[in-house]
Design an enzyme around this catalytic site. Structure first.
Site, PDB file in Angstrom:
ATOM      1  CE1 TYR A   1      58.967 -22.732  23.811  1.00 26.21           C
ATOM      2  CE2 TYR A   1      57.569 -21.420  22.380  1.00 26.21           C
ATOM      3  CZ  TYR A   1      58.203 -22.671  23.061  1.00 26.21           C
ATOM      4  OH  TYR A   1      57.488 -23.939  22.473  1.00 26.21           O
TER       5      TYR A   1
ATOM      6  CB  THR B   1      57.052 -24.576  18.573  1.00 29.66           C
ATOM      7  OG1 THR B   1      56.035 -23.679  18.476  1.00 29.66           O
ATOM      8  CG2 THR B   1      58.342 -23.861  18.935  1.00 29.66           C
ATOM      9  CG  ASP B   2      53.422 -23.183  15.097  1.00 29.19           C
ATOM     10  OD1 ASP B   2      53.474 -22.900  16.291  1.00 29.19           O
ATOM     11  OD2 ASP B   2      52.055 -23.125  14.952  1.00 29.19           O
ATOM     12  CD  GLU B   3      55.064 -19.939  19.965  1.00 26.69           C
ATOM     13  OE1 GLU B   3      56.012 -18.989  20.375  1.00 26.69           O
ATOM     14  OE2 GLU B   3      53.995 -20.241  20.707  1.00 26.69           O
TER      15      GLU B   3
ATOM     16  CE  LYS C   1      61.168 -26.173  21.072  1.00 23.85           C
ATOM     17  NZ  LYS C   1      61.549 -27.186  21.876  1.00 23.85           N
TER      18      LYS C   1
ATOM     19  CD  GLN D   1      41.394 -17.805  29.625  1.00 24.89           C
ATOM     20  OE1 GLN D   1      40.918 -17.406  30.473  1.00 24.89           O
ATOM     21  NE2 GLN D   1      42.761 -17.483  29.299  1.00 24.89           N
TER      22      GLN D   1
HETATM   23  P1  NAD Z   1      55.816 -28.348  29.336  1.00 27.33           P
HETATM   24  O1  NAD Z   1      56.195 -26.751  30.037  1.00 27.33           O
HETATM   25  O2  NAD Z   1      54.490 -28.804  29.793  1.00 27.33           O
HETATM   26  O3  NAD Z   1      56.797 -29.531  30.038  1.00 27.33           O
HETATM   27  C1  NAD Z   1      58.278 -29.172  29.980  1.00 27.33           C
HETATM   28  C2  NAD Z   1      58.684 -30.273  30.654  1.00 27.33           C
HETATM   29  O4  NAD Z   1      60.229 -30.336  30.335  1.00 27.33           O
HETATM   30  C3  NAD Z   1      58.469 -30.540  32.213  1.00 27.33           C
HETATM   31  O5  NAD Z   1      58.168 -31.778  32.674  1.00 27.33           O
HETATM   32  C4  NAD Z   1      59.724 -29.779  32.929  1.00 27.33           C
HETATM   33  O6  NAD Z   1      60.220 -30.567  34.156  1.00 27.33           O
HETATM   34  C5  NAD Z   1      60.735 -30.331  31.762  1.00 27.33           C
HETATM   35  N1  NAD Z   1      62.014 -29.535  31.911  1.00 27.33           N
HETATM   36  C6  NAD Z   1      62.223 -28.189  31.654  1.00 27.33           C
HETATM   37  N2  NAD Z   1      63.497 -27.954  31.852  1.00 27.33           N
HETATM   38  C7  NAD Z   1      64.281 -29.210  31.978  1.00 27.33           C
HETATM   39  C8  NAD Z   1      65.545 -29.525  31.888  1.00 27.33           C
HETATM   40  N3  NAD Z   1      66.618 -28.544  31.967  1.00 27.33           N
HETATM   41  N4  NAD Z   1      65.896 -30.823  31.947  1.00 27.33           N
HETATM   42  C9  NAD Z   1      64.850 -31.809  31.784  1.00 27.33           C
HETATM   43  N5  NAD Z   1      63.622 -31.616  31.961  1.00 27.33           N
HETATM   44  C10 NAD Z   1      63.357 -30.227  31.817  1.00 27.33           C
HETATM   45  O7  NAD Z   1      55.826 -28.068  27.882  1.00 27.33           O
HETATM   46  P2  NAD Z   1      54.901 -28.711  26.633  1.00 27.33           P
HETATM   47  O8  NAD Z   1      54.039 -27.887  26.527  1.00 27.33           O
HETATM   48  O9  NAD Z   1      54.684 -30.326  27.138  1.00 27.33           O
HETATM   49  O10 NAD Z   1      56.120 -28.869  25.569  1.00 27.33           O
HETATM   50  C11 NAD Z   1      56.882 -29.761  25.213  1.00 27.33           C
HETATM   51  C12 NAD Z   1      57.630 -29.590  23.861  1.00 27.33           C
HETATM   52  O11 NAD Z   1      56.896 -29.589  22.819  1.00 27.33           O
HETATM   53  C13 NAD Z   1      58.639 -28.507  24.127  1.00 27.33           C
HETATM   54  O12 NAD Z   1      59.723 -28.710  23.414  1.00 27.33           O
HETATM   55  C14 NAD Z   1      57.720 -27.318  23.296  1.00 27.33           C
HETATM   56  O13 NAD Z   1      58.583 -26.378  22.688  1.00 27.33           O
HETATM   57  C15 NAD Z   1      57.225 -28.222  22.315  1.00 27.33           C
HETATM   58  N6  NAD Z   1      55.928 -27.795  21.570  1.00 27.33           N
HETATM   59  C16 NAD Z   1      54.739 -27.422  22.658  1.00 27.33           C
HETATM   60  C17 NAD Z   1      53.518 -26.996  22.116  1.00 27.33           C
HETATM   61  C18 NAD Z   1      52.533 -26.756  22.924  1.00 27.33           C
HETATM   62  O14 NAD Z   1      51.348 -26.215  22.428  1.00 27.33           O
HETATM   63  N7  NAD Z   1      52.613 -26.895  24.178  1.00 27.33           N
HETATM   64  C19 NAD Z   1      53.483 -27.003  20.541  1.00 27.33           C
HETATM   65  C20 NAD Z   1      54.469 -27.224  19.723  1.00 27.33           C
HETATM   66  C21 NAD Z   1      55.745 -27.653  20.336  1.00 27.33           C
HETATM   67  O1  TDX Z   2      45.585 -16.067  29.763  1.00 24.72           O
HETATM   68  C1  TDX Z   2      45.654 -15.918  28.363  1.00 24.72           C
HETATM   69  N1  TDX Z   2      44.959 -15.059  27.455  1.00 24.72           N
HETATM   70  C2  TDX Z   2      45.180 -15.038  26.263  1.00 24.72           C
HETATM   71  O2  TDX Z   2      44.338 -14.431  25.671  1.00 24.72           O
HETATM   72  C3  TDX Z   2      46.876 -16.847  27.950  1.00 24.72           C
HETATM   73  C4  TDX Z   2      47.495 -17.468  28.821  1.00 24.72           C
HETATM   74  C5  TDX Z   2      47.020 -16.772  26.485  1.00 24.72           C
HETATM   75  N2  TDX Z   2      46.407 -15.770  25.828  1.00 24.72           N
HETATM   76  C6  TDX Z   2      46.499 -16.056  24.285  1.00 24.72           C
HETATM   77  C7  TDX Z   2      47.861 -15.609  24.087  1.00 24.72           C
HETATM   78  C8  TDX Z   2      47.975 -16.720  22.632  1.00 24.72           C
HETATM   79  O3  TDX Z   2      47.495 -15.715  21.325  1.00 24.72           O
HETATM   80  O4  TDX Z   2      46.044 -17.197  23.968  1.00 24.72           O
HETATM   81  C9  TDX Z   2      47.004 -17.825  22.822  1.00 24.72           C
HETATM   82  C10 TDX Z   2      47.617 -18.947  23.241  1.00 24.72           C
HETATM   83  O5  TDX Z   2      48.475 -18.705  24.544  1.00 24.72           O
HETATM   84  P1  TDX Z   2      49.498 -19.845  25.229  1.00 24.72           P
HETATM   85  O6  TDX Z   2      48.685 -21.056  25.541  1.00 24.72           O
HETATM   86  O7  TDX Z   2      50.534 -19.191  25.800  1.00 24.72           O
HETATM   87  O8  TDX Z   2      50.321 -20.377  23.651  1.00 24.72           O
HETATM   88  P2  TDX Z   2      51.370 -19.705  22.631  1.00 24.72           P
HETATM   89  O9  TDX Z   2      52.019 -18.538  23.165  1.00 24.72           O
HETATM   90  O10 TDX Z   2      50.500 -19.872  21.297  1.00 24.72           O
HETATM   91  O11 TDX Z   2      52.404 -21.044  22.681  1.00 24.72           O
HETATM   92  C11 TDX Z   2      51.978 -22.196  22.555  1.00 24.72           C
HETATM   93  O12 TDX Z   2      51.898 -22.804  21.291  1.00 24.72           O
HETATM   94  C12 TDX Z   2      53.322 -23.352  20.867  1.00 24.72           C
HETATM   95  C13 TDX Z   2      52.740 -23.122  23.644  1.00 24.72           C
HETATM   96  O13 TDX Z   2      52.718 -22.549  24.695  1.00 24.72           O
HETATM   97  C14 TDX Z   2      54.217 -23.246  23.168  1.00 24.72           C
HETATM   98  O14 TDX Z   2      55.144 -24.116  23.844  1.00 24.72           O
HETATM   99  C15 TDX Z   2      54.115 -23.884  21.752  1.00 24.72           C
HETATM  100  O15 TDX Z   2      55.510 -23.826  21.356  1.00 24.72           O
END
Ligand code: NAD
Ligand code: TDX
Length: 337
Positions: A153, A126-128, A157, A197
């Site tokens: 988190y 992630t960019d975080e 990562k 939302q």
């Molecule tokens: P998610 O939470 O929707 O899915 C995570 C999945 O991993 C689930 O299916 C869960 O059951 C599985 N999991 C959790 N713990 C596990 C374990 N110990 N062994 C096997 N499986 C396990 O997450 P996501 O949003 O799909 O994110 C996927 C990846 O992408 C992550 O590595 C996250 O850091 C990265 N990422 C997410 C975002 C985003 O915006 N969502 C952005 C950048 C990077």
């Molecule tokens: O109810 C809400 N209201 C609100 O204002 C929630 C759930 C979030 N927020 C804000 C927090 C953040 O500024 O919205 C923005 C996005 O929040 P999230 O969806 O929780 O994402 P973020 O914390 O930015 O992280 C996401 O992007 C990077 C993913 O969850 C991560 O897994 C990924 O690494």
């Protein structure tokens, strides 16, 4: 006629948001892969997300932190794509422990198996890991930006990324890394900003904005993230880090305004709630390396269209998200969010 060799791919976290979309895209567009999914089916993993492809993949229920199952699966794979993680910042503030086990120990466990068996490894991050930027800073994150994570988190990562880099340098494993910005699209858990939302509106609840809503996220459609991962698998250089983003910077207020407009709600039909502790201000990705070196371009360049299609998906798939909704809202309500 050219005969393409089949490659066996292990996808960890394939029942989660991005992993499930990756499996769908891989089966649709990359018939050269035979896919096995390893997923622990935590609260975030949903077998229903893989239902449309259930007969076309092998599914293994297990943890990436389980050395035996990981060794067995990596031992019969050519490629590992590691999505599995605890992924939600707010949960990591409530209870960091599973983030350490899955994100750090899980990645370590995979890397050791990759080292033993010689599989190609791609690490999803992630960019975080780079921390945050000021709102008025013209800079974006690049692969050279120093790591400076803010939350439990993002620090786990970051730790997992550093393990991958060390395993490349010390043991010569064949690995690539990618750090992507915020994804949106179908199958995203209702705990996350956009699905929360949208499903609030669909449930007759008011959307919840943290603080003043000025925080900026760099939105990318999940299919664009996944096509970039395939570009890296096909053409990425071993040991390299690629940043994935599609120039989609928007603050939370703007995103919420669009959700309200597209769902026919008044512009002020939301609640401002307690801000997230340590809330990162702004993320922004410079994806020049990915675009120039690998020739990748995003398909979803109109956020409004991608968001409208995502809202339609949640409208049409209430059976997928409804069972998750009450529990998520109860946990948020308990902390004033
Ligand atoms: P998610 O939470 O929707 O899915 C995570 C999945 O991993 C689930 O299916 C869960 O059951 C599985 N999991 C959790 N713990 C596990 C374990 N110990 N062994 C096997 N499986 C396990 O997450 P996501 O949003 O799909 O994110 C996927 C990846 O992408 C992550 O590595 C996250 O850091 C990265 N990422 C997410 C975002 C985003 O915006 N969502 C952005 C950048 C990077
Ligand atoms: O109810 C809400 N209201 C609100 O204002 C929630 C759930 C979030 N927020 C804000 C927090 C953040 O500024 O919205 C923005 C996005 O929040 P999230 O969806 O929780 O994402 P973020 O914390 O930015 O992280 C996401 O992007 C990077 C993913 O969850 C991560 O897994 C990924 O690494």
């Amino acid at each position: 006629m050219e005969v393409q060799q089949t490659m066996r791919m292990l996808v960890t976290g394939g029942a989660g948001f991005i992993g499930a979309n990756f499996v769908h895209q891989t089966l649709r567009e990359h018939p050269e892969y035979e896919v096995t999914v390893l997923d622990a089916l935590t609260y975030a993993g949903n077998p229903a997300s893989l239902a449309p492809v259930r007969d076309d993949i092998e599914f293994v229920h297990g943890s990436v932190a389980d050395a035996d199952v990981v060794d067995r699966l990596v031992g019969r794979c050519d490629v590992v794509v590691h999505f599995a993680a605890e992924s939600h910042n707010d949960n990591s503030l409530r209870d960091p422990a599973p983030f350490l086990t899955t994100n750090v120990v899980g990645t370590f466990t995979l890397l050791e198996a990759v080292r033993r068996h010689g599989a190609r490894y791609h690490h999803i991050s992630t960019d975080e890991v780079y921390g945050d930027l000021e709102l008025d800073d013209p800079a974006k994150f690049t692969p050279e930006t120093p790591y400076n994570p803010s939350s439990p988190y993002s620090s786990t990562k970051a730790g997992s990324d550093l393990l991958v880099r060390a395993w490349v340098r010390s043991f010569g494993i064949h690995a690539t890394l990618s750090n992507c910005s915020n994804n949106y699209g179908p199958y995203q858990h209702v705990e996350k900003f956009i699905p929360r939302q949208v499903t609030n509106v669909l449930s007759g609840l008011r959307p919840k904005l943290y603080g003043a809503g000025e925080n900026v996220r760099d939105w990318i459609h999940v299919d664009d993230h996944n096509s970039a991962v395939h570009a890296i698998l096909d053409r990425g250089r071993s040991g390299e880090t690629y940043l994935i983003g599609a120039d989609g910077e928007k603050n939370n207020r703007e995103v919420l305004a669009l959700v309200l407009e597209l769902t026919g709600q008044p512009a002020d039909a939301f609640d401002s709630v307690t801000d997230r502790a340590g809330h990162d201000l702004r993320y922004a990705i410079d994806a020049t390396k990915l675009r120039t070196e690998l020739g990748w371009t995003p398909r979803y360049t109109e956020f409004r269209e991608g968001l409208a299609a995502t809202i339609d998906w949640y409208r049409e798939n209430e059976a997928w998200w409804r069972p998750l909704k009450d529990g998520v809202e109860a946990a948020y309500a308990a902390q004033g969010q």
